[in-house]
Structure formats: structure tokens, C-alpha cells
Design an enzyme around this catalytic site. Structure first.
Site, PDB file in Angstrom:
ATOM      1  N   GLU A 318      49.363  63.521  53.987  1.00  0.00           N
ATOM      2  CA  GLU A 318      50.314  64.250  53.151  1.00  0.00           C
ATOM      3  C   GLU A 318      50.725  65.567  53.798  1.00  0.00           C
ATOM      4  O   GLU A 318      51.887  65.970  53.721  1.00  0.00           O
ATOM      5  CB  GLU A 318      49.709  64.521  51.759  1.00  0.00           C
ATOM      6  N   ARG A 322      54.628  66.085  54.909  1.00  0.00           N
ATOM      7  CA  ARG A 322      55.386  67.075  54.119  1.00  0.00           C
ATOM      8  C   ARG A 322      55.488  68.419  54.837  1.00  0.00           C
ATOM      9  O   ARG A 322      56.566  69.006  54.918  1.00  0.00           O
ATOM     10  CB  ARG A 322      54.718  67.279  52.753  1.00  0.00           C
ATOM     11  N   ASP A 451      52.793  50.703  53.001  1.00  0.00           N
ATOM     12  CA  ASP A 451      54.248  50.813  53.144  1.00  0.00           C
ATOM     13  C   ASP A 451      54.731  51.448  54.447  1.00  0.00           C
ATOM     14  O   ASP A 451      55.427  50.823  55.248  1.00  0.00           O
ATOM     15  CB  ASP A 451      54.842  51.556  51.940  1.00  0.00           C
ATOM     16  N   GLU A 586      62.767  56.306  47.074  1.00  0.00           N
ATOM     17  CA  GLU A 586      62.962  55.149  47.964  1.00  0.00           C
ATOM     18  C   GLU A 586      64.299  54.426  47.786  1.00  0.00           C
ATOM     19  O   GLU A 586      64.919  54.007  48.770  1.00  0.00           O
ATOM     20  CB  GLU A 586      61.793  54.154  47.830  1.00  0.00           C
TER      21      GLU A 586
HETATM   22  C1  DMJ Z   1      56.618  60.431  49.689  1.00  0.00           C
HETATM   23  O1  DMJ Z   1      55.550  61.288  49.850  1.00  0.00           O
HETATM   24  C2  DMJ Z   1      56.874  59.639  50.936  1.00  0.00           C
HETATM   25  O2  DMJ Z   1      58.131  59.069  50.882  1.00  0.00           O
HETATM   26  C3  DMJ Z   1      55.876  58.567  51.121  1.00  0.00           C
HETATM   27  O3  DMJ Z   1      56.068  57.783  52.254  1.00  0.00           O
HETATM   28  C4  DMJ Z   1      55.944  57.675  49.906  1.00  0.00           C
HETATM   29  N1  DMJ Z   1      55.617  58.414  48.742  1.00  0.00           N
HETATM   30  C5  DMJ Z   1      56.366  59.603  48.477  1.00  0.00           C
HETATM   31  C6  DMJ Z   1      57.631  59.361  47.729  1.00  0.00           C
HETATM   32  O4  DMJ Z   1      57.605  58.346  46.827  1.00  0.00           O
END
Ligand code: DMJ
Length: 688
Positions: A318, A322, A451, A586
Site C-alpha cells: 500500500e 500510494r 488482481d 476500477e
Molecule cells: C487501490 O488501492 C488500487 O487500485 C488497488 O490495486 C486496488 N484497490 C484499490 C482501489 O480499489
């Protein structure tokens, strides 16, 4: 970790230890005969008459009884058959992969089919009705993957683990979900959350409203569920996104300045890592939207207040996507050295995470102390987490000319590339930091915990100038695996979706997170990968769109379940635990890619509808937007009092780019977006 294997059988002892032996039985028969002989003739005749009457009644009722039993055995057979069909590979409905089939199965939006919210029923086919015998209870195998003591909230992506609540309990419940049966008491205990579980008492759902209680009722008139009409009046959509951003920013600035997340209802803030997460996630969005004043004020905070020299455990993934990603992209956009300096400082503080026996990084690192560790309850890391930090670390090496950042993340990709345990390119969700092997094998998903592994295979290949063949090979193989095992169409309306595989069984469930996939597939096709990737993207984006339009609020649920049988009448069911919306990006992300590659304005209109729904149902009057509990209840959507940083970092950014007429604004031939929507340059020439 799985609990000790449970016995899923009951052993019945049929022999009675106190039973008489064979000889005793013989004696009993002899004494019966003696008693019969002792009866008078009249008594014997009466008994015989009675027996004859019973026999006649029995013969008369035989046809209907035999029909019942015949039905039972038919149903058994039918159940087996449907089970086989569900698990069959290839699927009964030809997936889009075969070009001929793809042509025949053009995407079919089904506006006439409302999304039904079925609280605890099924995407399970209904067999013949059998009045006499109820269907035997199906043995539920809940695989509990204990990632920590109970009382954990899991939030967000592969590791959107909420700060300070780092106890996790992950339970894979695909089988019971497939059965579509949820015990009432389970509803009390556990709430499903993107494939993970949280304790219900931690959930923030409000008590059921009238609309929720009506959940089992037949679907409402679909026309009534269409949330918003697309206005024909020309509006400045770009300005509307700026307005939304300013409103979100106002809430953050007023009540959460310098903290991680805004709590817009209580006008307070939440702290996760204590790194000004929302502020950093928003920097490049402000730059792109041209919000100079806001940008300057935020930059000032970065300069004066932001320090990484603090005793805090942060999540490697994270923080990388971010914060490191946000700083690097802002450096590229603004050219301001400050952001690169901060990125270097942070990058070097994250490096201890890679000091593990296997070189698969730990999930958590203390950026002040320089120590790293896995979560307390496991030595596993989440697969998506360790394979979705590469774009950022590689870029840091390129910019600093210090190879160690790229070396550690490339090593992870090399290990995963040659690791046994993949299923036609699909990867399990966990990897062990000691052994370097996959763990908890058997569950394959494009949703939570896996994912962005798939996303970063393609994007690393693009970032490096299409020279790293292993990445391309893994990506192509994975897409084939997705097509072979996970893509299906709903029975009623032929919506194409990506389900999950749980220990060989197909589960017709798709996280909203999976809606990144159409965009990624389209990006690959744009870069010369097979055309059927684009076919699949076109069909999947329709489904993601339907996940919004068929909800009363016009906002998608966190997870959708799909009906496989044509007779089910509904394509999508939403379970009570999955009705929330976290302002996720998404779908609008994929809409942006689809618009850029097709110029089809319908994608813009869909994005516009979504923005209007966010404004209508998630906007908090004094500032900020909030996650909501129930996308099916426009009267009481149930604000959760949390604005995720990705709403500013991703959702609003992708909406802006979707509405922008300038394809050169972050051209997709020059930039790749990291998984948190931070654009990084495609390298001019590949490193050798
Ligand atoms: C974000 O932190 C990123 O896009 C991550 O890959 C998936 N989850 C969240 C948004 O849904």
C-alpha cells in the site's frame, strides 16, 4: 492458515452390541408360531382379513409413491449432472476466446433484467419440485484461512488492510457461495468481504431498512431501477470532475489535513500509517486537473511536514503504490526535485522488507527502525502485494541510478515465474516468505489478493520497452488461463464475467476489483497482443457497466454473483454482505482505456452516469464523499463515514481523463499507470 482438517463424514455403527445372536432369533420365530397356533380360528381370520385389506390399500397407492421415488432419483441424477456442468471445462457456453464463438455471442446488455438482491439464495439451478423429500443439506466446506485473530477488518485490495486493525481472518467461502446458501447465523457471525471475511460486529452496516427486508421480493420494474438519465444538455464534464475533487478536498482540508483518511460524516480523520495518505495520493490528480492553489498548499505540507523517519509499521504494498507511486509521478509531472528526494528516502526505508530467507518480501516494514516482519499470524505474503510493487521500484532505480531497488523486485518476478503450482498461468493468492512457495493453493481469482499480479505483468513489460519476454509469456499464459477456467456467461442475458475457481469448482462470483481487467486487456491489445483480448475487454466492460446501472443508486456493489441457468431470470444477485460501495475506481479506469482505444462516446456517458451517482448518493454536504453500505437502497444508502484515498487518487483522475478530449494528456503510448493510477513514464529504451 487452514484449520485442522475437519471430518466431513459421520460413521454410523449399524450393529447393536446388545443384539441377540442368530440362534436367539430362531427361538423368537418359533415362539411367534406357537402364539399364532394358540389363537382361536375367529381371531386368526380377523387378522388375515386385516392384512388382506392393508395389502389392497398398499397396491392402490403404489403408482403415486413410486412416482415420488422416481422423482427423487431423477433429482439425484440431475443434481449430479448440474454439478458436472458447473465444473465442466471448457464451459458449456463457449467463451469469447474462440473467434467464431465470440462473433456469435456479441455482448448483450439486458436492461430488462433488474439486478435482484437475493439475501441468501442461490445461483443454484432449481430441479424438479419434490414435495415429499426435502433436498438433503449440502455439506459446507468452509475453508478458514486464519490470517489473524478475529476482530479484523479487511479493506480494499490485495492488502487494503486497515491500519491499526491488523488482525485478519480470511475465510474462503466459495463453496457455500456457489451453493448460494447462507445460514442465518453465518450472517450474524461473518460478513464476506472481497473473498476475505470480517467479523460482523466490525461491519458498519446499518440495521436492515424496509428495502432490505424486501430483498427477497421479485425484482422491481427495471425501468424504475435505471438511476439517472443522461442529460442532453451540454455540461462541462471536466469542470464537474474538478468540482467533485474540490468538494472532496475541502472535507479533507477542513477535518483531516495531513492525516491518512477523511471521515466526512464525523468530520474527523482516520490514521493508517500516519503518512498523509490522501494528500500524497491526490498530488498528481491536482496537477492533472489544474488545481494549482491546492497543489501548492499540499506541496508545502510535503516539504515542511512529511517525514518518513517515524516508528511506524507500514504495509509494503500500500505504501509503495500510494505513496512511492504518488511521489514519483508527481516528480515527473511537476519536475520538482522535492518529490524525488522524498521518494528516495521512502524507497530506501522500505528495502528491509526484502530481507527474507526466500527474497519474497514481508508484508510489513517499520520505516523508522528498519525492521520488517510478516503479519503476526502467518509467514505468508499476499501474492498481489509482492508482485505489484515492481513498476515503482524499477522506476526509482532508473531515476536514481541505484540498481538495488530494481534488483529486489525483479528477483520476486523471477521466482514467481518459475514457481510450480500455477494453473494455466493463474496464481494462488499467497506465497510463503520462508519457503518461497505458493501456499493455500487451489483458489484462483482475478479479484482480491491476486488482481494486480496480472495487471503488473503487462505493465512491467510495457514499462521496460517490451523486452522482458518472461513477463509477456506469463501474461499471455494467464489470459489463456482466465479464458479457459474463469470466463463464463450468465444464463439469462449472456453477460460475460470472470468467476473464480475454488478447488476445482467454478464459483460464479466477481469482485468489483476485477473491473480493472477490461482496461488492462485493451491496453495489451493496443500494444499488439491478440485481438481476442480486446473482444473479451469489450464484453467485460459491458458487465461492469451493468453492475452499476442495475442498482437503484447507480453504483456497483463490492461483489456480484451471477446466474448460470437461463431459467433463473436474473443475471446478477447481490448478497447482503456485498452491497457496499467504497468509491472504487476500477470500472471508470477501464472506461478510460476503452474510450481512448475505441473513441466510442458511450463509455464517456457511462462514466458520467457514475459521477452523477457518486454526487447523488455519496457526497457529504459540508465536504467529502463517503463509502456507503447499500447500493440497493437509494433512500438509505448508509454512509460509512470514510473517504478512501483512492477516490481522489484514482476514481476522479480516471473520470477526468475519460472526459478530456486531449489524447496526449498522459498518452497511453508514453505512460503506464500504476495500480493506484499514478502515471509513470514508459522507458525510452529498455535496460539491458
Ligand atoms: C487501490 O488501492 C488500487 O487500485 C488497488 O490495486 C486496488 N484497490 C484499490 C482501489 O480499489
Amino acid at each position: 492458515m487452514y484449520p485442522p482438517a475437519r471430518k466431513d463424514f459421520i460413521s454410523l455403527t449399524l450393529s447393536d452390541p446388545h443384539a441377540h445372536n442368530y440362534n436367539n432369533g430362531k427361538h423368537r420365530r418359533q415362539s411367534c408360531w406357537r402364539k399364532w397356533k394358540q389363537l382361536s380360528r375367529l381371531q386368526r381370520s380377523l387378522i388375515l382379513l386385516l392384512l388382506a385389506l392393508l395389502l389392497i390399500v398398499g397396491l392402490l397407492s403404489y403408482p403415486s409413491v413410486s412416482q415420488q421415488w422416481g422423482g427423487v432419483s431423477d433429482r439425484d441424477e440431475w443434481l449430479e449432472l448440474s454439478d458436472r456442468e458447473l465444473n465442466a471445462a471448457p464451459p458449456a457456453v463457449k467463451p469469447v476466446l474462440d473467434p467464431d464463438a465470440a462473433k456469435a455471442l456479441a455482448p448483450m446488455p439486458v436492461p430488462h433484467l433488474g439486478l435482484a438482491e437475493v439475501p441468501d439464495t442461490v445461483a443454484e439451478p432449481q430441479g424438479p419440485i419434490i414435495p415429499l423429500l426435502a433436498k438433503p443439506p449440502i455439506q459446507k466446506k468452509t475453508i478458514v484461512n486464519k490470517r489473524g485473530p478475529p476482530g479484523t477488518k479487511r479493506d480494499g485490495n490485495a492488502s487494503d488492510v486497515v491500519a491499526g486493525e491488523n488482525q485478519q481472518q480470511v475465510a474462503v467461502q466459495e463453496e457455500e457461495e456457489e451453493e448460494g446458501r447462507e445460514d442465518e447465523d453465518k450472517e450474524k457471525k461473518i460478513v464476506s468481504w472481497r473473498g476475505a471475511m470480517i467479523e460482523a460486529e466490525q461491519a458498519t452496516e446499518t440495521p436492515p431498512s424496509a428495502a432490505e427486508k424486501d430483498a427477497a421480493a421479485p425484482p422491481a420494474d427495471p425501468a424504475a431501477t435505471v438511476p439517472l438519465e443522461v442529460s442532453t444538455v451540454k455540461v462541462d464534464r471536466l469542470e464537474a470532475v474538478r468540482d467533485a475533487f474540490r468538494h472532496a478536498w475541502k472535507g479533507y482540508r477542513d477535518h483531516a489535513w495531513g492525516h491518512d483518511e477523511l471521515k466526512p460524516i464525523s468530520k474527523s480523520f482516520g490514521e493508517w500509517f500516519g503518512l498523509g495518505l490522501t494528500l500524497i495520493d491526490s498530488l498528481d490528480t491536482m496537477w492533472i486537473l489544474g488545481l494549482k492553489e491546492e497543489f501548492e498548499e499540499a506541496k508545502n505540507w510535503v516539504e515542511k511536514e512529511l517525514t518518513f523517519n517515524k516508528n511506524v509499521d507500514v504495509n509494503l504494498f500500500e505504501t509503495t503504490i500510494r505513496v512511492l507511486g504518488g511521489l514519483l509521478s508527481t516528480y515527473h509531472l511537476s519536475g520538482d526535485q522535492l518529490f524525488l528526494e522524498k521518494a528516495k528516502d521512502l524507497g530506501s526505508r522500505l528495502m528491509p522488507a526484502f530481507k527474507t530467507p526466500s527474497k519474497i518480501p514481508f508484508s510489513d516494514v517499520n520505516i523508522g527502525k528498519g525492521t520488517a516482519h510478516p503479519p503476526r499470524w502467518t509467514s505468508d505474503s499476499t501474492l498481489a502485494e509482492v508482485t505489484s510493487i515492481q513498476l515503482e521500484f524499477r522506476e526509482l532505480s532508473r531515476l536514481t541510478q541505484e540498481p538495488q531497488y530494481q534488483e529486489v523486485v525483479d528477483e520476486v518476478m523471477k521466482l514467481v515465474h518459475k514457481l510450480p503450482g500455477k494453473h494455466d498461468g493463474l496464481v494462488p493468492m499467497f506465497i510463503n516468505t520462508n519457503s518461497g512457495q505458493f501456499s493455500h493453493k487451489g483458489v484462483f481469482t482475478l479479484g482480491a489478493r491476486a488482481d494486480s499480479y496480472y495487471e503488473y505483468l503487462l505493465k512491467q513489460w510495457l514499462q521496460g520497452g517490451k523486452t522482458e519476454d518472461d513477463l509477456l509469456e506469463d501474461y499471455l499464459q494467464a489470459v489463456e488461463g482466465v479464458k479457459k477456467h474463469l470466463v463464463k456467461q450468465t444464463g439469462p442475458g449472456r453477460l460475460t464475467f470472470v468467476g473464480e475457481l475454488s478447488h476445482g469448482r467454478f464459483v460464479a462470483k466477481m469482485d468489483h476489483l476485477v473491473c480493472f481487467l477490461p482496461g488492462t486487456l485493451a491496453l495489451g491489445a493496443h500494444n499488439g497482443l491478440p485481438g481476442d483480448h480486446m473482444d473479451l475487454a469489450l464484453q467485460l466492460i459491458e458487465t461492469c457497466h451493468q453492475m452499476y446501472t442495475q442498482m437503484e443508486t447507480g453504483l456497483s456493489p463490492e461483489i456480484a454473483h451471477f446466474s448460470l441457468q437461463a431459467s433463473d431470470g436474473r443475471d446478477v444477485v447481490v448478497k447482503p454482505a456485498d452491497r457496499h460501495n467504497l468509491l472504487r475506481p476500477e470500472t471508470v479506469e477501464s472506461l478510460f482505456y476503452m474510450y481512448r482505444f475505441t473513441n466510442d462516446t458511450k463509455y464517456r456517458d457511462w462514466g458520467w452516469e457514475i459521477l452523477q451517482s457518486f454526487n447523488k448518493y455519496t457526497k457529504v454536504p459540508d465536504g467529502g464523499f463517503t463509502s456507503i453500505n447499500n447500493v440497493r437502497d437509494p433512500l438509505n444508502p448508509g454512509p460509512r463515514d470514510k473517504m478512501e484515498s483512492f477516490f481522489l487518487g484514482e476514481t476522479l483522475k480516471y473520470l477526468y481523463l475519460l472526459f478530456s478530449d486531449d489524447p496526449e494528456l498522459l498518452s497511453l503510448d508514453k505512460f503506464i499507470f500504476n495500480t493506484e493510477a499514478h502515471p509513470l513514464p514508459i522507458w525510452p529504451s529498455a535496460p539491458k
